[in-house]
Design a protein around this motif. Structure first.
Motif, PDB file in Angstrom:
ATOM      1  N   LEU A   1       5.070 -43.668  30.603  1.00 39.65           N
ATOM      2  CA  LEU A   1       4.507 -43.497  29.263  1.00 39.65           C
ATOM      3  C   LEU A   1       4.002 -44.810  28.665  1.00 39.65           C
ATOM      4  N   HIS A   2       4.219 -45.926  29.393  1.00 45.11           N
ATOM      5  CA  HIS A   2       3.846 -47.259  28.892  1.00 45.11           C
ATOM      6  C   HIS A   2       4.580 -47.567  27.577  1.00 45.11           C
ATOM      7  N   LEU A   3       5.860 -47.219  27.571  1.00 38.48           N
ATOM      8  CA  LEU A   3       6.718 -47.503  26.429  1.00 38.48           C
ATOM      9  C   LEU A   3       7.921 -48.320  26.887  1.00 38.48           C
ATOM     10  N   SER A   4       8.648 -48.899  25.933  1.00 38.50           N
ATOM     11  CA  SER A   4       9.871 -49.618  26.285  1.00 38.50           C
ATOM     12  C   SER A   4      11.003 -48.619  26.519  1.00 38.50           C
ATOM     13  N   GLN A   5      12.005 -49.038  27.279  1.00 37.52           N
ATOM     14  CA  GLN A   5      13.143 -48.157  27.532  1.00 37.52           C
ATOM     15  C   GLN A   5      13.887 -47.795  26.241  1.00 37.52           C
ATOM     16  N   PRO A   6      14.120 -48.759  25.309  1.00 42.95           N
ATOM     17  CA  PRO A   6      14.780 -48.383  24.053  1.00 42.95           C
ATOM     18  C   PRO A   6      13.983 -47.351  23.249  1.00 42.95           C
ATOM     19  N   ALA A   7      12.637 -47.442  23.291  1.00 45.67           N
ATOM     20  CA  ALA A   7      11.820 -46.478  22.547  1.00 45.67           C
ATOM     21  C   ALA A   7      11.993 -45.077  23.122  1.00 45.67           C
ATOM     22  N   VAL A   8      12.028 -44.977  24.441  1.00 45.17           N
ATOM     23  CA  VAL A   8      12.203 -43.667  25.059  1.00 45.17           C
ATOM     24  C   VAL A   8      13.610 -43.140  24.806  1.00 45.17           C
ATOM     25  N   SER A   9      14.602 -44.014  24.848  1.00 47.74           N
ATOM     26  CA  SER A   9      15.984 -43.590  24.547  1.00 47.74           C
ATOM     27  C   SER A   9      16.087 -43.065  23.125  1.00 47.74           C
ATOM     28  N   ALA A  10      15.381 -43.715  22.201  1.00 50.27           N
ATOM     29  CA  ALA A  10      15.405 -43.258  20.805  1.00 50.27           C
ATOM     30  C   ALA A  10      14.729 -41.891  20.677  1.00 50.27           C
ATOM     31  N   GLN A  11      13.627 -41.693  21.413  1.00 50.91           N
ATOM     32  CA  GLN A  11      12.949 -40.398  21.369  1.00 50.91           C
ATOM     33  C   GLN A  11      13.809 -39.312  22.004  1.00 50.91           C
ATOM     34  N   LEU A  12      14.545 -39.660  23.049  1.00 52.19           N
ATOM     35  CA  LEU A  12      15.453 -38.689  23.663  1.00 52.19           C
ATOM     36  C   LEU A  12      16.534 -38.268  22.668  1.00 52.19           C
ATOM     37  N   ALA A  13      17.030 -39.210  21.888  1.00 53.65           N
ATOM     38  CA  ALA A  13      18.039 -38.877  20.880  1.00 53.65           C
ATOM     39  C   ALA A  13      17.470 -37.899  19.844  1.00 53.65           C
ATOM     40  N   ARG A  14      16.207 -38.116  19.438  1.00 55.78           N
ATOM     41  CA  ARG A  14      15.572 -37.194  18.484  1.00 55.78           C
ATOM     42  C   ARG A  14      15.375 -35.809  19.102  1.00 55.78           C
ATOM     43  N   LEU A  15      14.986 -35.788  20.368  1.00 53.32           N
ATOM     44  CA  LEU A  15      14.796 -34.504  21.050  1.00 53.32           C
ATOM     45  C   LEU A  15      16.112 -33.745  21.159  1.00 53.32           C
ATOM     46  N   ARG A  16      17.177 -34.456  21.472  1.00 49.77           N
ATOM     47  CA  ARG A  16      18.488 -33.806  21.559  1.00 49.77           C
ATOM     48  C   ARG A  16      18.901 -33.201  20.222  1.00 49.77           C
ATOM     49  N   ALA A  17      18.606 -33.920  19.159  1.00 48.52           N
ATOM     50  CA  ALA A  17      18.953 -33.417  17.834  1.00 48.52           C
ATOM     51  C   ALA A  17      18.122 -32.190  17.475  1.00 48.52           C
ATOM     52  N   GLN A  18      16.862 -32.211  17.800  1.00 46.76           N
ATOM     53  CA  GLN A  18      15.984 -31.103  17.430  1.00 46.76           C
ATOM     54  C   GLN A  18      16.224 -29.860  18.275  1.00 46.76           C
ATOM     55  N   PHE A  19      16.565 -30.038  19.565  1.00 49.35           N
ATOM     56  CA  PHE A  19      16.808 -28.876  20.414  1.00 49.35           C
ATOM     57  C   PHE A  19      18.278 -28.450  20.414  1.00 49.35           C
ATOM     58  N   GLY A  20      19.143 -29.285  19.792  1.00 44.81           N
ATOM     59  CA  GLY A  20      20.557 -28.936  19.764  1.00 44.81           C
ATOM     60  C   GLY A  20      21.161 -28.848  21.146  1.00 44.81           C
ATOM     61  N   ASP A  21      20.732 -29.748  22.047  1.00 45.50           N
ATOM     62  CA  ASP A  21      21.178 -29.706  23.440  1.00 45.50           C
ATOM     63  C   ASP A  21      21.042 -31.106  24.026  1.00 45.50           C
ATOM     64  N   PRO A  22      21.930 -31.511  24.950  1.00 45.31           N
ATOM     65  CA  PRO A  22      21.813 -32.847  25.558  1.00 45.31           C
ATOM     66  C   PRO A  22      20.525 -33.044  26.355  1.00 45.31           C
ATOM     67  N   LEU A  23      19.965 -31.947  26.872  1.00 45.49           N
ATOM     68  CA  LEU A  23      18.723 -31.955  27.653  1.00 45.49           C
ATOM     69  C   LEU A  23      18.857 -32.657  29.004  1.00 45.49           C
ATOM     70  N   LEU A  24      19.370 -33.879  29.007  1.00 42.57           N
ATOM     71  CA  LEU A  24      19.608 -34.623  30.251  1.00 42.57           C
ATOM     72  C   LEU A  24      21.027 -35.179  30.221  1.00 42.57           C
ATOM     73  N   ILE A  25      21.733 -35.020  31.340  1.00 40.87           N
ATOM     74  CA  ILE A  25      23.102 -35.520  31.423  1.00 40.87           C
ATOM     75  C   ILE A  25      23.227 -36.434  32.633  1.00 40.87           C
ATOM     76  N   PRO A  26      24.173 -37.392  32.580  1.00 36.13           N
ATOM     77  CA  PRO A  26      24.290 -38.350  33.692  1.00 36.13           C
ATOM     78  C   PRO A  26      24.578 -37.656  35.018  1.00 36.13           C
ATOM     79  N   ALA A  27      23.991 -38.208  36.082  1.00 43.01           N
ATOM     80  CA  ALA A  27      24.186 -37.705  37.442  1.00 43.01           C
ATOM     81  C   ALA A  27      24.309 -38.913  38.361  1.00 43.01           C
ATOM     82  N   PRO A  28      24.784 -38.716  39.601  1.00 49.07           N
ATOM     83  CA  PRO A  28      24.951 -39.861  40.512  1.00 49.07           C
ATOM     84  C   PRO A  28      23.686 -40.689  40.671  1.00 49.07           C
ATOM     85  N   ARG A  29      22.530 -40.036  40.670  1.00 47.63           N
ATOM     86  CA  ARG A  29      21.269 -40.770  40.773  1.00 47.63           C
ATOM     87  C   ARG A  29      20.389 -40.435  39.580  1.00 47.63           C
TER      88      ARG A  29
END
Length: 301
Positions: free
Chosen positions: A30-58
């Motif tokens: 997306l040509h964005l910084s990692q913190p910017a994408v992490s912040a957008q993921l937090a907003r998406l989680r709040a809006q969808f009421g779901d973690p959307l992505l969870i940690p995995a081995p890879r």
């Protein structure tokens, strides 16, 4: 969900995150910084009421809700992109974009190089990224936008892709200049006594469709080398007494190093087409590029 608070950038971030399964890779895409994408993921989680992505081995893996969202999300974003693209004026002289082409090195030599020369004259802001053709992965690559255009045999192209004929070619026999066995007529019997180089892209096989055709005649040839590249074959042949069957368009470009002879038994001509996904079908820049390539290859535009 309050859709008034959801913007298109967030949806594009969600698509990249679900397809990449990794915040760092999604940020690079997306040509964005990692913190910017992490912040957008937090907003998406709040809006969808779901973690959307969870940690995995890879990296990270999508939740059940995220998996259900991916297909309709892709379709919705494709429609938006197509709508925007169809209303944009495309000027090759001022355009800035990257064309991602998947093809063999043979297609690079006979099609991509002429296209690149054309682009340097008419569209200097268009870059070309060439990647190895992997027919088994092509559909997924085009769906994700990793490949805009594939140069491929029509028989090998996925049925769901758009396809358009570019050119046909045939195999000719090549050998080094002065080869003592190529001074007179090359008969099938004579051909079978020679040592051969074949091209087996990435598999190392010593048997090809030519060998299958010979087997139907009840004969076999002696294959001394299986090469992973079409472009390597003329150099090998020029420095040894091996011979090879090579597509004529490529062989003609190498005739200073090797001599060309007719194949001593009939082989069918083969077609090369360009294939692309529905997601890029209406893109004005890609439409122009496909038309240019067709014209360069002599196909009807």
């Amino acid at each position: 969900m309050d859709t008034k608070r959801l913007d298109l950038n967030l949806l594009q971030t969600l698509e990249a995150l679900l397809e990449e399964g990794n915040v760092t890779r999604a940020a690079a895409r997306l040509h964005l910084s990692q913190p910017a994408v992490s912040a957008q993921l937090a907003r998406l989680r709040a809006q969808f009421g779901d973690p959307l992505l969870i940690p995995a081995p890879r990296g990270m893996r999508p939740t059940a809700k995220a998996e259900a969202l991916l297909a309709p999300l892709r379709d919705a974003l494709r429609q938006v992109r197509d709508m925007l693209a169809s209303h944009q004026d495309f000027d090759p002289a001022t355009a800035h974009m990257t064309l991602n082409i998947a093809c063999t090195d043979y297609a690079q030599a006979v099609a991509v190089i002429p296209l690149l020369r054309r682009l340097r004259e008419a569209a200097p802001g268009i870059r070309v990224a060439v990647r190895n053709l992997e027919p088994a992965r092509l559909l997924a690559q085009t769906e994700r936008g990793e490949v805009d255009l594939a140069l491929i045999s029509p028989d090998c192209a996925p049925d769901s892709l758009h396809a358009r004929f570019l050119f046909d070619d045939r195999y000719v026999l090549i050998g080094r200049h002065g080869h003592p066995a190529l001074q007179g007529e090359v008969t099938l019997e004579h051909y079978l006594t020679l040592e051969h180089v074949v091209v087996s892209l990435g598999t190392g096989d010593f048997s090809t469709t030519v060998d299958a055709a010979l087997a139907e005649r009840g004969v076999a040839r002696r294959v001394a080398l299986s090469a992973a590249s079409f472009l390597l074959v003329p150099e090998i042949v020029a420095q040894t007494d091996c011979v090879a069957l090579l597509p004529e368009r490529l062989a003609l470009a190498c005739r200073e190093r090797v001599q060309l002879r007719e194949c001593p038994f009939p082989l069918r001509r083969f077609d090369v087409a360009m294939a692309w996904h529905e997601r890029s079908h209406g893109h004005p820049g890609l439409c122009w590029l496909r038309g240019e390539l067709a014209g360069l290859m002599g196909a009807e535009v």
